[in-house]
Scaffold this motif. Structure first.
Motif, PDB file in Angstrom:
ATOM      1  N   ALA A 107       0.815  -1.048   0.028  1.00  0.00           N
ATOM      2  CA  ALA A 107       0.008   0.073  -0.094  1.00  0.00           C
ATOM      3  C   ALA A 107       0.898   1.319  -0.052  1.00  0.00           C
ATOM      4  O   ALA A 107       1.958   1.368   0.675  1.00  0.00           O
ATOM      5  CB  ALA A 107      -0.945  -0.068   1.206  1.00  0.00           C
TER       6      ALA A 107
ATOM      7  N   GLU B 263      -3.054   5.011   0.754  1.00  0.00           N
ATOM      8  CA  GLU B 263      -4.502   4.390   0.278  1.00  0.00           C
ATOM      9  C   GLU B 263      -5.452   4.899   1.442  1.00  0.00           C
ATOM     10  O   GLU B 263      -6.403   4.066   1.805  1.00  0.00           O
ATOM     11  CB  GLU B 263      -4.313   2.924   0.012  1.00  0.00           C
ATOM     12  CG  GLU B 263      -3.288   2.761  -1.150  1.00  0.00           C
ATOM     13  CD  GLU B 263      -4.029   3.318  -2.417  1.00  0.00           C
ATOM     14  OE1 GLU B 263      -5.214   3.745  -2.648  1.00  0.00           O
ATOM     15  OE2 GLU B 263      -3.082   3.075  -3.434  1.00  0.00           O
TER      16      GLU B 263
ATOM     17  N   ILE C  11      -8.629   2.125   1.896  1.00  0.00           N
ATOM     18  CA  ILE C  11      -7.942   0.848   2.280  1.00  0.00           C
ATOM     19  C   ILE C  11      -8.788   0.198   3.396  1.00  0.00           C
ATOM     20  O   ILE C  11      -8.873  -1.081   3.402  1.00  0.00           O
ATOM     21  CB  ILE C  11      -6.459   0.832   2.545  1.00  0.00           C
ATOM     22  CG1 ILE C  11      -6.127  -0.476   2.641  1.00  0.00           C
ATOM     23  CG2 ILE C  11      -6.381   1.727   3.754  1.00  0.00           C
ATOM     24  CD1 ILE C  11      -4.446  -0.564   2.787  1.00  0.00           C
TER      25      ILE C  11
ATOM     26  N   ILE D  64      -0.124  -5.755   5.955  1.00  0.00           N
ATOM     27  CA  ILE D  64       0.078  -4.633   4.760  1.00  0.00           C
ATOM     28  C   ILE D  64       1.489  -4.306   4.918  1.00  0.00           C
ATOM     29  O   ILE D  64       2.144  -4.141   6.111  1.00  0.00           O
ATOM     30  CB  ILE D  64      -0.838  -3.591   5.284  1.00  0.00           C
ATOM     31  CG1 ILE D  64      -2.285  -3.911   5.361  1.00  0.00           C
ATOM     32  CG2 ILE D  64      -0.663  -2.226   4.333  1.00  0.00           C
ATOM     33  CD1 ILE D  64      -3.413  -2.788   5.880  1.00  0.00           C
TER      34      ILE D  64
ATOM     35  N   ASP E 132       3.573  -0.962   4.089  1.00  0.00           N
ATOM     36  CA  ASP E 132       3.395   0.294   3.712  1.00  0.00           C
ATOM     37  C   ASP E 132       4.493   1.006   3.313  1.00  0.00           C
ATOM     38  O   ASP E 132       5.625   0.879   3.723  1.00  0.00           O
ATOM     39  CB  ASP E 132       2.860   1.247   5.051  1.00  0.00           C
ATOM     40  CG  ASP E 132       2.497   2.536   4.559  1.00  0.00           C
ATOM     41  OD1 ASP E 132       1.519   2.708   4.212  1.00  0.00           O
ATOM     42  OD2 ASP E 132       3.448   3.380   4.808  1.00  0.00           O
TER      43      ASP E 132
ATOM     44  N   THR F  53      -2.351   6.116   6.076  1.00  0.00           N
ATOM     45  CA  THR F  53      -2.401   4.779   5.809  1.00  0.00           C
ATOM     46  C   THR F  53      -1.997   3.890   7.024  1.00  0.00           C
ATOM     47  O   THR F  53      -2.350   2.975   7.390  1.00  0.00           O
ATOM     48  CB  THR F  53      -1.822   4.268   4.480  1.00  0.00           C
ATOM     49  OG1 THR F  53      -2.454   5.226   3.400  1.00  0.00           O
ATOM     50  CG2 THR F  53      -1.987   2.756   3.990  1.00  0.00           C
TER      51      THR F  53
ATOM     52  N   GLY G 255      -3.416  -2.486  -2.586  1.00  0.00           N
ATOM     53  CA  GLY G 255      -4.141  -1.688  -1.579  1.00  0.00           C
ATOM     54  C   GLY G 255      -4.825  -0.645  -2.172  1.00  0.00           C
ATOM     55  O   GLY G 255      -5.711   0.064  -1.476  1.00  0.00           O
ATOM     56  N   ASP G 256      -5.076  -0.488  -3.492  1.00  0.00           N
ATOM     57  CA  ASP G 256      -5.819   0.439  -4.148  1.00  0.00           C
ATOM     58  C   ASP G 256      -7.139   0.019  -4.208  1.00  0.00           C
ATOM     59  O   ASP G 256      -8.378   0.722  -4.536  1.00  0.00           O
ATOM     60  CB  ASP G 256      -5.291   0.967  -5.361  1.00  0.00           C
ATOM     61  CG  ASP G 256      -4.895  -0.072  -6.286  1.00  0.00           C
ATOM     62  OD1 ASP G 256      -5.509  -1.370  -6.149  1.00  0.00           O
ATOM     63  OD2 ASP G 256      -4.399   0.141  -7.575  1.00  0.00           O
ATOM     64  N   GLY G 257      -7.466  -1.066  -3.920  1.00  0.00           N
ATOM     65  CA  GLY G 257      -8.851  -1.782  -3.748  1.00  0.00           C
ATOM     66  C   GLY G 257      -9.616  -1.882  -5.253  1.00  0.00           C
ATOM     67  O   GLY G 257     -10.795  -1.571  -5.374  1.00  0.00           O
TER      68      GLY G 257
END
Length: 261
Positions: free
Chosen positions: A12, A15, A19, A41, A43, A50, A95-97
């Motif tokens: 990620a 985000e 997120i 995650i 990061d 985030t 993580g941008d979904g």
């Protein structure tokens, strides 16, 4: 199908807008399939909040990377974190979904029900700019020529793995690799891995800003941004050195024997 432990791993960068909702959606979708679900995650030194979004969430661990290194190294760090949790299945997603949580159980059922080593989520309806779609298509043709067969959506970030298969791939690819999923896809095809493909919907990035994606969100730019052009040159050089040339080290990767739990 009930898994003992399912790990969801996620690189990620900036985000914060989407997120947490994305992880909530995934959790709801996969909870009936596993006794334990954990989220890991990596990061990539986000400049927004985030990294602190999950301070109060027991099943989610965030590890901030020592430096901003880009998607590839951060994805590999997420994979390593997930493997360290000793799951019996692992799913990677960015993580941008850009996926629906409801599609995750379909990948997991294919992984367990079809005795696969890996299941790729093949994206339908991608909303990326034209140059990213073109890049994906060109890379796909290159990898197909090297693998001897077409690999759908060669760089898809949505993948479900058995840990014993994933561990072989992660250990073979350098930690600073720019395009690990391209290397994974080619090694899987050459090395006898049991790969299955599931078509999934691709949706726009969750969040209104452009700061969370490396290449920008708009589809109307006339030319690829300079940063992408630099990235492509570096990625092609890396692919040649690690996977494509006759003496490339990743040519020797082979499917491991299944581990019985």
């Amino acid at each position: 199908m009930t898994l003992r432990h399912l790990a969801i791993v996620m690189p990620a960068y900036n985000e914060v807008e989407g997120i947490r909702g994305f992880i909530d959606e995934i959790r709801s979708a996969v909870a009936p399939l596993a006794d334990e679900v954990s989220f890991h995650i990596a990061d990539d030194r986000s400049t927004d909040a985030t990294a602190v979004q999950f301070d109060d969430v027991a099943d989610t661990t965030v590890v901030v990377q020592p430096a901003n290194r880009g998607h590839g190294p951060t994805a590999l760090a997420a994979y390593r974190a997930g493997l360290a949790a000793d799951p019996d299945a692992l799913v990677h997603v960015d993580g941008d979904g850009q996926f629906h949580g409801a599609d995750f159980p379909r990948l997991l059922r294919a992984l367990t029900g079809e005795q696969a080593d890996v299941v790729h989520g093949v994206r339908d309806g991608r909303t990326d700019p034209w140059y990213r779609k073109t890049l994906t298509g060109a890379v796909g043709l290159l990898i197909a020529a090297a693998a001897g067969r077409r690999i759908p959506d060669v760089n898809t970030p949505l993948r479900a793995y058995r840990p014993e298969a994933l561990r072989v791939l992660v250990e073979a690819v350098p930690a600073d690799a720019t395009v690990p999923h391209v290397h994974f896809s080619l090694a899987e095809a050459r090395g006898g891995f049991r790969v299955r493909y599931v078509r999934v919907a691709s949706i726009p990035r969750r969040g209104a800003s452009t700061t969370g994606t490396m290449w920008g969100r708009g589809g109307g730019l006339p030319l690829p941004p300079k940063r992408l052009r630099v990235f492509v040159r570096a990625a092609l050089t890396e692919a040649w050195l690690l996977s494509l040339r006759p003496s490339a080290p990743l040519r020797s990767v082979r499917r491991p024997e299944p581990v019985r739990r």
